[in-house]
Design a protein around this motif. Structure first.
Motif, PDB file in Angstrom:
ATOM      1  N   GLY A 240       0.769  -1.241   0.000  1.00  0.00           N
ATOM      2  CA  GLY A 240       0.000   0.000   0.000  1.00  0.00           C
ATOM      3  C   GLY A 240       0.795   1.283   0.000  1.00  0.00           C
ATOM      4  N   LYS A 272      -2.617   1.703 -10.029  1.00  0.00           N
ATOM      5  CA  LYS A 272      -3.184   1.481  -8.692  1.00  0.00           C
ATOM      6  C   LYS A 272      -3.494   2.795  -7.997  1.00  0.00           C
ATOM      7  N   CYS A 532      -2.901  -8.182  -0.328  1.00  0.00           N
ATOM      8  CA  CYS A 532      -2.049  -7.653  -1.401  1.00  0.00           C
ATOM      9  C   CYS A 532      -2.850  -7.708  -2.695  1.00  0.00           C
ATOM     10  N   ILE A 539      -6.561   1.335  -3.128  1.00  0.00           N
ATOM     11  CA  ILE A 539      -5.959   1.261  -1.794  1.00  0.00           C
ATOM     12  C   ILE A 539      -7.027   1.594  -0.758  1.00  0.00           C
ATOM     13  N   ASN A 540      -7.334   0.638   0.091  1.00  0.00           N
ATOM     14  CA  ASN A 540      -8.303   0.848   1.182  1.00  0.00           C
ATOM     15  C   ASN A 540      -9.635   1.398   0.681  1.00  0.00           C
TER      16      ASN A 540
END
Length: 582
Positions: A240, A272, A532, A539-540
């Motif tokens: 992350g 990402k 992962c 992310i989150n």
């Protein structure tokens, strides 16, 4: 696609020297002496075996044939293949193909002799090349036997330990692999390569702190080693810390700007974090790696600008990687069709019925020979080609795929025996495995689960579960047949499965093609996401702009599904009660 660790290649020539080139980075090879196609014809091997179509334009004849030897030999035409191998003039390739032949026959002594002969005739890293082709756990076990036999004949080495460690990782015999590597390091093994394999083991175990410390120490010793930088950035990206990963990738690219694996991993970090324009451009570096497209890069669809016309041109859209990728990127076909291009999709039999109904598709072809075209474009290259369009990447009409009314009606009737007050929940607990991608087989250990882990969900009398699981893991249904209905034998294509999904209240799935299918038809879905995770789930994040109907329940820690299951238990219980009372 996910990012990948890179490894220095164990070299078994002489006293096992260690060149700086990477095992998994698949360096762009030298200019071919002559084409792989001509070589295959000369060898008398069958063009229709599927191997020729996998040989990309960036591979020289040696690389292509080394990568493909097991593909030719696996179908069982061993006598004909062996006869052709005997006629090869190149002693190094002949020895390698003979080694592959004997390996598949289980004759590890003769396979070891032939591997040694290939090395003596100048073929570098034949054991590594053979290892890259292994497709099953059974073949990994057989390869371990070959390594043991080679060690008995020619002596132990760090190189053999590294190769053995990598196969043990593929088998997820992680404690055994860790013990093997630590013992060798304790005895004074070459620390750079052995520590890199140990890092991979630690990442597979979720021991990220020690892996980070090892890589940081290695980078201090070798500050201009792009592979170590790649692995360090990979680790940060997976945990992350994407901005830190991007900083390291940028430094590595200055040192090694032409390394395709490094550039591909960089693109995944960019995507990402949502830097899509740059990410899509960088993502095209994957085309310099094997198994992405065999078609000429000079005819790849260029980046288009709004207002560009492709009237009278045929664009061939080709399948690449998994079904989920094709489903996700097919959303951009209607935008491409607005240029006036004739869209010819050449893809999967599973997806063809849905592609036929997608707006803008002129032809959906399965198998056969390559059709005439003006430009070709893999599904995954569509967002790069359309980056300048104002609708990119999210302003696409949703849902964009739909099963036929006939099939939807059929499944509504099929499930009419389920009491109407019960909550209908579709379940998928395991993904598929790409046999030609060893990394995907490793990822599946973490993105999938055994059905037994979902036991806390079962037993609520107000919930009827319906399996949407295909493949070997579907065999796990037997003990739970009184909780879960299974109609998947009746689902021959993705359209059948989409129509079944349409008749459900909600779909619960791990990160596989089923989440893309459910999202593309607008079905409410919960994605059980690994720690992962894949770049596309961010992310989150608890929601995704790729599919507005999908919510994300992510593991709070590595390989820990139980908090996700508990959360689902609570939600489904409340949801089922509300439906029963409504």
């Amino acid at each position: 696609m996910t990012s990948t660790l890179s490894f220095s290649t164990p070299d078994l020539k002489g006293h096992f020297s260690y060149p700086a080139k990477a095992q998994n980075s698949l360096i762009t090879p030298p200019k071919p002496e002559y084409s792989s196609y001509i070589f295959v014809k000369q060898a008398g091997l069958q063009e229709g075996s599927g191997a020729v179509t996998l040989m990309g334009p960036f591979l020289d004849h040696k690389t292509a044939l080394e990568l493909q030897s097991l593909s030719f030999l696996r179908p069982g035409q061993t006598e004909a293949c062996f006869s052709s191998i005997e006629n090869l003039e190149q002693a190094d390739l002949r020895a390698f193909w003979e080694a592959s032949f004997f390996f598949l026959q289980g004759d590890y002594i003769r396979a070891a002799y032939c591997i040694h002969a290939a090395i003596e005739n100048g073929l570098r890293n034949p054991l590594t090349t053979l290892q890259k082709q292994l497709q099953t756990n059974e073949e990994e076990e057989q390869f371990l036997k070959l390594l043991d036999q080679f060690g008995e004949l020619y002596g132990p080495s760090d190189a053999l330990i590294e190769l053995k460690g990598l196969s043990l990782i593929q088998l997820h015999r992680l404690y055994e692999a860790e013990t093997l590597l630590r013992r060798r390091l304790h005895k004074g093994g070459r620390s750079h390569n052995l520590k890199t394999v140990l890092v991979k083991i630690l990442c597979e175990q979720g021991v990220f702190g020690e892996a980070l410390a090892l890589l940081t120490d290695l980078l201090t010793q070798l500050p201009r080693n792009w592979e170590i930088m790649n692995n360090l950035a990979y680790l940060y990206n997976n945990t992350g810390e994407v901005e830190r990963a991007l900083t390291i990738y940028r430094h590595a690219i200055i040192i090694a700007p032409a390394e395709a694996l490094l550039r591909l991993n960089h693109s995944i970090a960019l995507l990402k974090i949502g830097r899509f324009s740059q990410g899509w451009q960088e993502h095209e570096w994957r085309l310099k790696l094997p198994f992405h497209t065999p078609l000429p890069i000079r005819k790849l669809l260029p980046t288009l600008n709004p207002g560009d016309s492709l009237q009278g041109k045929t664009v061939l859209i080709t399948h690449e990687e998994g079904l989920g990728d094709a489903i996700m990127y097919s959303r951009y076909i209607p935008i491409l069709a607005e240029t006036g291009a004739f869209i010819h999709v050449w893809g999967s039999e599973q997806l063809s019925p849905l592609m036929e109904k997608l707006k803008g598709v002129g032809v959906s072809q399965v198998g056969g020979t390559c059709p005439d075209y003006d430009y070709h474009c893999p599904f995954i290259s569509l967002p790069r080609a359309l980056t300048p369009y104002p609708s990119m990447p999210f302003a696409v009409s949703q849902p964009y795929l739909s099963p036929s009314l006939e099939k939807r009606t059929q499944w509504q009737k099929r499930l009419s025996t389920i009491p109407p007050h019960l909550l209908r929940v579709g379940l998928v607990w395991s993904g598929g495995v790409h046999k030609d991608d060893r990394n995907s087989r490793l990822i599946d250990y973490h993105r999938s689960m055994d059905l037994k882990e979902m036991e806390p969900l079962f037993g609520d009398p107000l919930i009827q579960y319906i399996s949407l699981q295909k493949g070997p893991k579907a065999k796990q249904l037997a003990p739970y047949s009184h909780y879960i209905l299974d109609y998947m034998d009746e689902c021959e294509t993705m359209e059948d499965t989409a129509a079944l999904m349409d008749a459900l209240d909600i779909v619960i799935t791990v990160d596989t093609s089923m989440v893309h299918l459910a999202g593309s038809i607008g079905k409410e879905t919960v994605l059980m996401d690994r720690f992962c995770n894949c770049w596309r789930w961010g992310i989150n994040q608890s929601e995704t702009r790729w599919y507005p109907s999908v919510r994300i329940y992510r593991q709070p820690s590595f390989d820990d599904w139980q908090p996700v299951i508990r959360r689902l238990c609570k939600e489904l219980t409340e949801r089922a009660l509300n439906k029963a009372l409504s």
